[in-house]
Write an enzyme that holds these catalytic residues in place. Structure first.
Site, PDB file in Angstrom:
ATOM      1  N   LYS A  13       0.837  -1.213   0.000  1.00 18.91           N
ATOM      2  CA  LYS A  13       0.000   0.000   0.000  1.00 18.91           C
ATOM      3  C   LYS A  13       0.861   1.249   0.000  1.00 18.91           C
ATOM      4  O   LYS A  13       0.644   2.161  -0.769  1.00 18.91           O
ATOM      5  CB  LYS A  13      -0.898   0.059   1.254  1.00 18.91           C
ATOM      6  CG  LYS A  13      -1.832  -1.105   1.431  1.00 18.91           C
ATOM      7  CD  LYS A  13      -2.663  -0.949   2.696  1.00 18.91           C
ATOM      8  CE  LYS A  13      -1.861  -0.969   3.982  1.00 18.91           C
ATOM      9  NZ  LYS A  13      -1.205  -2.243   4.313  1.00 18.91           N
ATOM     10  N   ARG A  88      -9.106   1.131   8.946  1.00 21.57           N
ATOM     11  CA  ARG A  88      -8.647  -0.221   9.229  1.00 21.57           C
ATOM     12  C   ARG A  88      -9.737  -1.044   9.901  1.00 21.57           C
ATOM     13  O   ARG A  88      -9.559  -2.228  10.130  1.00 21.57           O
ATOM     14  CB  ARG A  88      -7.509  -0.146  10.246  1.00 21.57           C
ATOM     15  CG  ARG A  88      -6.148   0.123   9.684  1.00 21.57           C
ATOM     16  CD  ARG A  88      -5.537  -1.139   9.234  1.00 21.57           C
ATOM     17  NE  ARG A  88      -4.190  -1.412   9.656  1.00 21.57           N
ATOM     18  CZ  ARG A  88      -3.097  -0.764   9.295  1.00 21.57           C
ATOM     19  NH1 ARG A  88      -3.162   0.312   8.590  1.00 21.57           N
ATOM     20  NH2 ARG A  88      -1.924  -1.197   9.667  1.00 21.57           N
ATOM     21  N   ARG A 127      11.991  -5.830   4.323  1.00 21.15           N
ATOM     22  CA  ARG A 127      11.713  -4.397   4.223  1.00 21.15           C
ATOM     23  C   ARG A 127      12.697  -3.586   5.054  1.00 21.15           C
ATOM     24  O   ARG A 127      13.044  -3.936   6.168  1.00 21.15           O
ATOM     25  CB  ARG A 127      10.300  -4.099   4.708  1.00 21.15           C
ATOM     26  CG  ARG A 127      10.075  -2.591   4.847  1.00 21.15           C
ATOM     27  CD  ARG A 127       8.657  -2.188   4.971  1.00 21.15           C
ATOM     28  NE  ARG A 127       7.938  -2.874   6.015  1.00 21.15           N
ATOM     29  CZ  ARG A 127       6.622  -2.811   6.146  1.00 21.15           C
ATOM     30  NH1 ARG A 127       5.914  -2.119   5.284  1.00 21.15           N
ATOM     31  NH2 ARG A 127       6.024  -3.443   7.114  1.00 21.15           N
ATOM     32  N   ARG A 160      11.855  -1.973  10.696  1.00 19.66           N
ATOM     33  CA  ARG A 160      10.791  -1.581  11.620  1.00 19.66           C
ATOM     34  C   ARG A 160      10.675  -2.583  12.764  1.00 19.66           C
ATOM     35  O   ARG A 160      10.818  -3.777  12.568  1.00 19.66           O
ATOM     36  CB  ARG A 160       9.452  -1.536  10.864  1.00 19.66           C
ATOM     37  CG  ARG A 160       9.069  -0.147  10.436  1.00 19.66           C
ATOM     38  CD  ARG A 160       7.947  -0.127   9.459  1.00 19.66           C
ATOM     39  NE  ARG A 160       6.729  -0.796   9.916  1.00 19.66           N
ATOM     40  CZ  ARG A 160       5.583  -0.743   9.256  1.00 19.66           C
ATOM     41  NH1 ARG A 160       5.509  -0.060   8.123  1.00 19.66           N
ATOM     42  NH2 ARG A 160       4.516  -1.362   9.701  1.00 19.66           N
ATOM     43  N   ARG A 171      -0.117  -9.353  13.003  1.00 22.53           N
ATOM     44  CA  ARG A 171      -0.710  -8.269  12.203  1.00 22.53           C
ATOM     45  C   ARG A 171      -1.604  -8.834  11.110  1.00 22.53           C
ATOM     46  O   ARG A 171      -2.651  -8.270  10.796  1.00 22.53           O
ATOM     47  CB  ARG A 171       0.399  -7.386  11.609  1.00 22.53           C
ATOM     48  CG  ARG A 171       1.039  -6.493  12.663  1.00 22.53           C
ATOM     49  CD  ARG A 171       2.377  -5.949  12.211  1.00 22.53           C
ATOM     50  NE  ARG A 171       2.282  -5.054  11.086  1.00 22.53           N
ATOM     51  CZ  ARG A 171       3.314  -4.735  10.295  1.00 22.53           C
ATOM     52  NH1 ARG A 171       4.512  -5.257  10.542  1.00 22.53           N
ATOM     53  NH2 ARG A 171       3.149  -3.919   9.296  1.00 22.53           N
TER      54      ARG A 171
HETATM   55  P1  AP5 Z   1       4.971  -1.612   1.750  1.00 16.52           P
HETATM   56  O1  AP5 Z   1       4.665  -0.753   0.583  1.00 16.52           O
HETATM   57  O2  AP5 Z   1       5.742  -1.016   2.862  1.00 16.52           O
HETATM   58  O3  AP5 Z   1       3.622  -2.310   2.276  1.00 16.52           O
HETATM   59  P2  AP5 Z   1       2.419  -1.749   3.117  1.00 16.52           P
HETATM   60  O4  AP5 Z   1       1.204  -2.430   2.615  1.00 16.52           O
HETATM   61  O5  AP5 Z   1       2.426  -0.269   3.157  1.00 16.52           O
HETATM   62  O6  AP5 Z   1       2.820  -2.398   4.511  1.00 16.52           O
HETATM   63  P3  AP5 Z   1       2.794  -1.859   5.973  1.00 16.52           P
HETATM   64  O7  AP5 Z   1       3.478  -2.918   6.808  1.00 16.52           O
HETATM   65  O8  AP5 Z   1       3.351  -0.484   6.064  1.00 16.52           O
HETATM   66  O9  AP5 Z   1       1.339  -1.891   6.272  1.00 16.52           O
HETATM   67  P4  AP5 Z   1       0.701  -1.972   7.596  1.00 16.52           P
HETATM   68  O10 AP5 Z   1      -0.653  -1.740   7.129  1.00 16.52           O
HETATM   69  O11 AP5 Z   1       0.868  -3.126   8.470  1.00 16.52           O
HETATM   70  O12 AP5 Z   1       1.522  -0.895   8.439  1.00 16.52           O
HETATM   71  P5  AP5 Z   1       1.179   0.579   8.873  1.00 16.52           P
HETATM   72  O13 AP5 Z   1       2.417   1.356   8.839  1.00 16.52           O
HETATM   73  O14 AP5 Z   1      -0.011   1.080   8.140  1.00 16.52           O
HETATM   74  O15 AP5 Z   1       5.706  -2.937   1.217  1.00 16.52           O
HETATM   75  C1  AP5 Z   1       6.176  -3.927   2.105  1.00 16.52           C
HETATM   76  C2  AP5 Z   1       7.552  -4.444   1.621  1.00 16.52           C
HETATM   77  O16 AP5 Z   1       7.388  -5.113   0.376  1.00 16.52           O
HETATM   78  C3  AP5 Z   1       8.569  -3.308   1.349  1.00 16.52           C
HETATM   79  O17 AP5 Z   1       9.845  -3.754   1.672  1.00 16.52           O
HETATM   80  C4  AP5 Z   1       8.443  -3.070  -0.174  1.00 16.52           C
HETATM   81  O18 AP5 Z   1       9.622  -2.544  -0.731  1.00 16.52           O
HETATM   82  C5  AP5 Z   1       8.143  -4.475  -0.666  1.00 16.52           C
HETATM   83  N1  AP5 Z   1       7.295  -4.464  -1.864  1.00 16.52           N
HETATM   84  C6  AP5 Z   1       6.298  -3.586  -2.183  1.00 16.52           C
HETATM   85  N2  AP5 Z   1       5.753  -3.909  -3.372  1.00 16.52           N
HETATM   86  C7  AP5 Z   1       6.388  -5.045  -3.800  1.00 16.52           C
HETATM   87  C8  AP5 Z   1       6.269  -5.871  -4.963  1.00 16.52           C
HETATM   88  N3  AP5 Z   1       5.382  -5.603  -5.925  1.00 16.52           N
HETATM   89  N4  AP5 Z   1       7.075  -6.950  -5.066  1.00 16.52           N
HETATM   90  C9  AP5 Z   1       8.002  -7.236  -4.085  1.00 16.52           C
HETATM   91  N5  AP5 Z   1       8.169  -6.475  -2.979  1.00 16.52           N
HETATM   92  C10 AP5 Z   1       7.367  -5.390  -2.842  1.00 16.52           C
HETATM   93  O19 AP5 Z   1       0.725   0.319  10.369  1.00 16.52           O
HETATM   94  C11 AP5 Z   1       1.617  -0.092  11.374  1.00 16.52           C
HETATM   95  C12 AP5 Z   1       0.882  -0.185  12.685  1.00 16.52           C
HETATM   96  O20 AP5 Z   1       0.358   1.110  13.039  1.00 16.52           O
HETATM   97  C13 AP5 Z   1      -0.336  -1.108  12.719  1.00 16.52           C
HETATM   98  O21 AP5 Z   1       0.022  -2.438  12.974  1.00 16.52           O
HETATM   99  C14 AP5 Z   1      -1.170  -0.469  13.819  1.00 16.52           C
HETATM  100  O22 AP5 Z   1      -0.706  -0.832  15.092  1.00 16.52           O
HETATM  101  C15 AP5 Z   1      -0.924   1.013  13.636  1.00 16.52           C
HETATM  102  N6  AP5 Z   1      -1.921   1.639  12.739  1.00 16.52           N
HETATM  103  C16 AP5 Z   1      -1.688   2.249  11.548  1.00 16.52           C
HETATM  104  N7  AP5 Z   1      -2.841   2.700  11.009  1.00 16.52           N
HETATM  105  C17 AP5 Z   1      -3.817   2.362  11.876  1.00 16.52           C
HETATM  106  C18 AP5 Z   1      -5.228   2.531  11.872  1.00 16.52           C
HETATM  107  N8  AP5 Z   1      -5.851   3.129  10.858  1.00 16.52           N
HETATM  108  N9  AP5 Z   1      -5.932   2.058  12.940  1.00 16.52           N
HETATM  109  C19 AP5 Z   1      -5.320   1.452  13.984  1.00 16.52           C
HETATM  110  N10 AP5 Z   1      -3.986   1.251  14.036  1.00 16.52           N
HETATM  111  C20 AP5 Z   1      -3.242   1.704  12.998  1.00 16.52           C
END
Ligand code: AP5
Ligand code: ZN
Length: 216
Positions: A13, A88, A127, A160, A171
């Site tokens: 994402k 979420r 990552r 991270r 997660r």
């Molecule tokens: P990346 O683009 O970083 O993936 P992502 O979907 O953004 O993953 P996140 O882990 O950031 O999502 P998340 O939803 O768990 O975390 P968030 O920060 O929102 O890609 C992942 C990896 O794959 C990278 O290394 C990338 O280079 C690689 N990649 C990408 N595309 C690829 C491809 N096509 N092929 C191969 N490799 C590829 O949330 C973290 C925490 O914050 C949550 O657990 C929660 O505790 C809290 N939080 C955040 N938002 C909320 C909310 N709205 N409500 C409650 N808690 C929240």
């Protein structure tokens, strides 16, 4: 254009939102990045959020809803935005609907990036992120120009805290329980676009852009 990005943790994402943000010149709003910035700056919000994030749990709805509502009123959101990692939960989606209603605007699309769980673990373990701008790289699939250095900020990349395998599994479990129901929620509103998230980063970006053009 007003978009939300749905998908499992690690589905890409953030990677895709960053590209769309450049292509359409609209801000990427990542609740994860905002929370991590608060942890880094040791704010009250950051202290509360860290307890949940380290365990792979969602931060309580009321905390994130306030962050997003506040962010959406800023000037740079006037021509659109990409919400990355929000909503979420169903209560978050409803709170967003309400906030947008008040502002007299609507979401154009919910883009669901679909990647099977087994691929997610590989992506997350490789990552590396920039501690300054939050840009995300992969040791194999998305290497920075200089090894382990952010292309934009020239700082050392880090792993991270919540990318340990055990936390990633938690997660994913939480995603299936609490976030996946949003797919149906936006399907029912008629604004869902699901894109296959397996393949090269650029290929997926093109899939998303094509889908967005078609649905205009
Ligand atoms: P990346 O683009 O970083 O993936 P992502 O979907 O953004 O993953 P996140 O882990 O950031 O999502 P998340 O939803 O768990 O975390 P968030 O920060 O929102 O890609 C992942 C990896 O794959 C990278 O290394 C990338 O280079 C690689 N990649 C990408 N595309 C690829 C491809 N096509 N092929 C191969 N490799 C590829 O949330 C973290 C925490 O914050 C949550 O657990 C929660 O505790 C809290 N939080 C955040 N938002 C909320 C909310 N709205 N409500 C409650 N808690 C929240
Ligand atoms: Zn950076």
């Amino acid at each position: 254009m007003r978009l939300i990005m749905l998908g499992a943790p690690g589905a890409g994402k953030g990677t895709q939102a960053q590209l769309l943000s450049k292509a359409y010149n609209i801000p990427q709003i990542s609740t994860g990045d905002i929370l991590r910035m608060n942890i880094k700056n040791e704010t009250d919000l950051g202290k509360k959020a860290k307890e949940y994030m380290d365990k792979g749990l969602l931060v309580p709805d009321e905390l994130v809803v306030e962050i997003v509502k506040d962010r959406l009123t800023q000037d740079d959101c006037k021509n659109g935005f990409i919400l990355d990692g929000f909503p979420r939960t169903i209560p978050q989606a409803k709170a967003l609907d309400e906030a947008l209603d008040h502002m007299g605007i609507k979401l154009d699309r919910a883009v669901n990036v679909h990647v099977p769980d087994e691929k997610i673990i590989i992506r997350m373990s490789g990552r590396r992120v920039c501690p300054q701008c939050g840009a995300s790289y992969h040791i194999e699939f998305k290497k920075p120009a200089k090894e382990n250095i952010c292309d934009e900020c020239s700082l050392d990349l880090i792993q991270r805290d919540d990318d340990k395998e055990e936390t990633v599994r938690k997660r994913l479990e939480i995603y299936h329980e609490q976030t996946q129901p949003l797919i149906e929620y936006y399907q029912n509103k008629g604004i869902l676009t699901t894109v296959d998230g397996v393949g090269e980063v650029e290929e997926i970006s093109n899939r998303i852009k094509e889908a967005l053009e078609v649905s205009k």
